[in-house]
Scaffold this active site. Structure first.
Site, PDB file in Angstrom:
ATOM      1  N   GLU A   1      58.902  35.727  16.962  1.00 40.76           N
ATOM      2  CA  GLU A   1      58.271  36.401  15.812  1.00 40.76           C
ATOM      3  C   GLU A   1      59.266  37.336  15.138  1.00 40.76           C
ATOM      4  OE1 GLU A   1      54.825  37.873  18.098  1.00 40.76           O
ATOM      5  OE2 GLU A   1      53.594  36.601  16.802  1.00 40.76           O
TER       6      GLU A   1
ATOM      7  N   GLU B   1      52.905  32.257  25.043  1.00 40.29           N
ATOM      8  CA  GLU B   1      51.636  33.008  25.052  1.00 40.29           C
ATOM      9  C   GLU B   1      50.513  32.224  25.720  1.00 40.29           C
ATOM     10  OE1 GLU B   1      53.794  33.045  22.596  1.00 40.29           O
ATOM     11  OE2 GLU B   1      53.786  34.964  21.545  1.00 40.29           O
TER      12      GLU B   1
HETATM   13  C1  1HE Z   1      60.484  41.200  31.072  1.00 36.72           C
HETATM   14  C2  1HE Z   1      60.140  40.240  30.105  1.00 36.72           C
HETATM   15  C3  1HE Z   1      59.044  40.524  29.276  1.00 36.72           C
HETATM   16  C4  1HE Z   1      61.822  39.489  31.218  1.00 36.72           C
HETATM   17  N1  1HE Z   1      58.407  41.690  29.456  1.00 36.72           N
HETATM   18  N2  1HE Z   1      59.828  42.346  31.191  1.00 36.72           N
HETATM   19  N3  1HE Z   1      57.359  36.553  26.901  1.00 36.72           N
HETATM   20  C5  1HE Z   1      57.488  35.677  27.912  1.00 36.72           C
HETATM   21  O1  1HE Z   1      56.540  35.136  28.420  1.00 36.72           O
HETATM   22  C6  1HE Z   1      58.873  35.462  28.426  1.00 36.72           C
HETATM   23  C7  1HE Z   1      59.023  36.128  29.761  1.00 36.72           C
HETATM   24  N4  1HE Z   1      60.365  36.118  30.255  1.00 36.72           N
HETATM   25  C8  1HE Z   1      60.970  34.981  30.747  1.00 36.72           C
HETATM   26  O2  1HE Z   1      60.451  33.872  30.696  1.00 36.72           O
HETATM   27  C9  1HE Z   1      62.312  35.157  31.353  1.00 36.72           C
HETATM   28  O3  1HE Z   1      62.437  36.507  31.761  1.00 36.72           O
HETATM   29  C10 1HE Z   1      63.512  34.823  30.429  1.00 36.72           C
HETATM   30  C11 1HE Z   1      63.547  33.327  30.191  1.00 36.72           C
HETATM   31  C12 1HE Z   1      63.421  35.544  29.092  1.00 36.72           C
HETATM   32  C13 1HE Z   1      64.822  35.271  31.111  1.00 36.72           C
HETATM   33  O4  1HE Z   1      64.873  34.707  32.416  1.00 36.72           O
HETATM   34  P1  1HE Z   1      65.839  35.345  33.531  1.00 36.72           P
HETATM   35  O5  1HE Z   1      65.732  34.482  34.743  1.00 36.72           O
HETATM   36  O6  1HE Z   1      67.188  35.566  32.929  1.00 36.72           O
HETATM   37  O7  1HE Z   1      65.276  36.828  33.797  1.00 36.72           O
HETATM   38  P2  1HE Z   1      64.045  37.310  34.736  1.00 36.72           P
HETATM   39  O8  1HE Z   1      64.501  37.403  36.159  1.00 36.72           O
HETATM   40  O9  1HE Z   1      62.819  36.534  34.464  1.00 36.72           O
HETATM   41  O10 1HE Z   1      63.804  38.770  34.171  1.00 36.72           O
HETATM   42  C14 1HE Z   1      64.781  39.785  34.288  1.00 36.72           C
HETATM   43  C15 1HE Z   1      64.078  41.091  34.121  1.00 36.72           C
HETATM   44  O11 1HE Z   1      63.562  41.171  32.785  1.00 36.72           O
HETATM   45  C16 1HE Z   1      62.879  41.270  35.034  1.00 36.72           C
HETATM   46  O12 1HE Z   1      62.757  42.638  35.292  1.00 36.72           O
HETATM   47  P3  1HE Z   1      63.168  43.269  36.741  1.00 36.72           P
HETATM   48  O13 1HE Z   1      62.847  44.711  36.608  1.00 36.72           O
HETATM   49  O14 1HE Z   1      62.354  42.511  37.739  1.00 36.72           O
HETATM   50  O15 1HE Z   1      64.656  42.989  36.868  1.00 36.72           O
HETATM   51  C17 1HE Z   1      61.743  40.824  34.160  1.00 36.72           C
HETATM   52  O16 1HE Z   1      60.499  41.370  34.552  1.00 36.72           O
HETATM   53  C18 1HE Z   1      62.167  41.391  32.837  1.00 36.72           C
HETATM   54  N5  1HE Z   1      61.519  40.702  31.736  1.00 36.72           N
HETATM   55  N6  1HE Z   1      60.973  39.182  30.232  1.00 36.72           N
HETATM   56  C19 1HE Z   1      58.805  42.567  30.386  1.00 36.72           C
HETATM   57  N7  1HE Z   1      58.647  39.695  28.314  1.00 36.72           N
HETATM   58  C20 1HE Z   1      52.704  40.938  19.790  1.00 36.72           C
HETATM   59  S1  1HE Z   1      52.213  39.711  20.824  1.00 36.72           S
HETATM   60  C21 1HE Z   1      53.624  38.926  21.376  1.00 36.72           C
HETATM   61  C22 1HE Z   1      53.284  38.064  22.553  1.00 36.72           C
HETATM   62  C23 1HE Z   1      54.461  37.660  23.336  1.00 36.72           C
HETATM   63  O17 1HE Z   1      55.581  37.990  23.053  1.00 36.72           O
HETATM   64  S2  1HE Z   1      54.098  36.711  24.696  1.00 36.72           S
HETATM   65  C24 1HE Z   1      55.637  36.172  25.285  1.00 36.72           C
HETATM   66  C25 1HE Z   1      56.140  37.033  26.387  1.00 36.72           C
END
Ligand code: 1HE
Length: 268
Positions: free
Chosen positions: A122, A142
């Site tokens: 977005e 989502e």
């Molecule tokens: C996060 C987030 C997040 C990572 N919010 N903390 N978005 C998603 O559903 C995507 C979610 N994220 C992922 O699928 C993956 O993290 C990635 C593909 C982006 C990257 O993968 P990777 O293996 O490099 O990283 P990871 O081990 O999953 O995450 C590393 C850290 O980033 C980890 O935190 P830590 O404290 O455990 O090290 C994760 O929790 C953190 N992290 N993504 C919070 N999204 C206005 S409405 C909009 C609606 C949406 O955007 S929905 C889509 C949400």
């Protein structure tokens, strides 16, 4: 000489002034994959409310680390256990930021790599130009997270790729990348090198245009697209009346008339 004023300092965003009054704005939370929390959105609202005033001629929007942006900060959202009313107001701030970007009149070139997902897509879709490289991939997770888009995907992503494809992306968690993503309209450029280098090159090119011309390109086109054809034609004439008679354009028109300006030629 630069006309740009000193840039603000933020917690979540890193701003770097470049030549030609180009600014690189980097989402700077790589340990959280640049997930967008409330603070990030407020900083985007603040910066994009002030780009013209600061004298910024073009913005490169980038992400620190290997991923552009993981979308909504799901952990903040989960911990806050928000009410419908609270989350509606969160979304309104996202819209404020992204509308300031799309309608702000200053060219924004997004340098995309790794994940450009959910709210990250977005955000990217509020930029005027999107550049991808071999690592970039797009998704709307989502559907799988039990939530819905709230930062304008229903408007901008469906505008880029069509309603049916957007529904498929969010319903199925479908991922797009590479040439297919460009062909569908998710990005205008794909590079074999770094998307950041290419985005900087494009931002420098855009910054050579007159600011008022860029204002029309990066504001009026979006506004006109929201109008009926009759009203858009009328408003386009008004915008062209202002832009096409600006005194700064005269030297460029004269250069064409006296044959010193470059001609338009096909690509080599
Ligand atoms: C996060 C987030 C997040 C990572 N919010 N903390 N978005 C998603 O559903 C995507 C979610 N994220 C992922 O699928 C993956 O993290 C990635 C593909 C982006 C990257 O993968 P990777 O293996 O490099 O990283 P990871 O081990 O999953 O995450 C590393 C850290 O980033 C980890 O935190 P830590 O404290 O455990 O090290 C994760 O929790 C953190 N992290 N993504 C919070 N999204 C206005 S409405 C909009 C609606 C949406 O955007 S929905 C889509 C949400």
């Amino acid at each position: 000489m630069s006309d740009m004023k000193p840039l603000p300092e933020y917690e979540r965003l890193k701003l770097e002034a470049q030549d030609n009054d180009v600014v690189i704005l980097t989402l700077n939370r790589p340990d959280k994959r640049n997930a967008l929390d409330v603070q990030s959105i407020e900083e985007l609202v603040d910066f994009f409310s002030n780009t013209s005033k600061l004298g910024v001629k073009a913005v490169v929007l980038a992400g620190a680390g290997n991923h552009f942006c993981a979308g909504l900060d799901l952990i903040e959202h989960w911990k806050a256990d928000r009410s419908p009313d609270e989350f509606m107001h969160v979304c309104m701030r996202w819209h404020e930021a992204f509308n300031k970007m799309e309608y702000g009149g200053v060219p924004i070139i997004a340098a995309l790599k790794g994940a450009v997902v959910g709210g990250g897509l977005e955000l990217a879709s509020a930029a005027h130009i999107r550049v991808i490289d071999e690592t970039t991939y797009f998704a709307l997770p989502e559907g799988q997270r039990g939530i819905f888009t709230g930062g304008g995907a229903t408007i901008r992503v469906s505008d880029m790729i069509g309603k049916s494809r957007m529904i498929d992306m969010i319903l199925m968690g479908r991922v797009y990348q590479g040439q297919e993503a460009v062909d569908l309209g998710l990005a205008q450029y794909m590079t074999e090198g770094s998307s950041l280098d290419k985005a900087i090159e494009l931002a420098n090119r855009a910054a050579q245009n007159l600011p008022l011309t860029n204002f029309a390109i990066c504001s009026a086109i979006s506004h006109l697209n929201n109008m009926s054809a009759m009203d858009a034609a009328y408003a386009e004439a008004v915008v062209a009346g202002v832009v096409n008679t600006q005194p700064e354009a005269r030297a460029r028109l004269e250069a064409f008339a006296n044959k010193s300006a470059a001609r338009v030629r096909p690509n080599e």
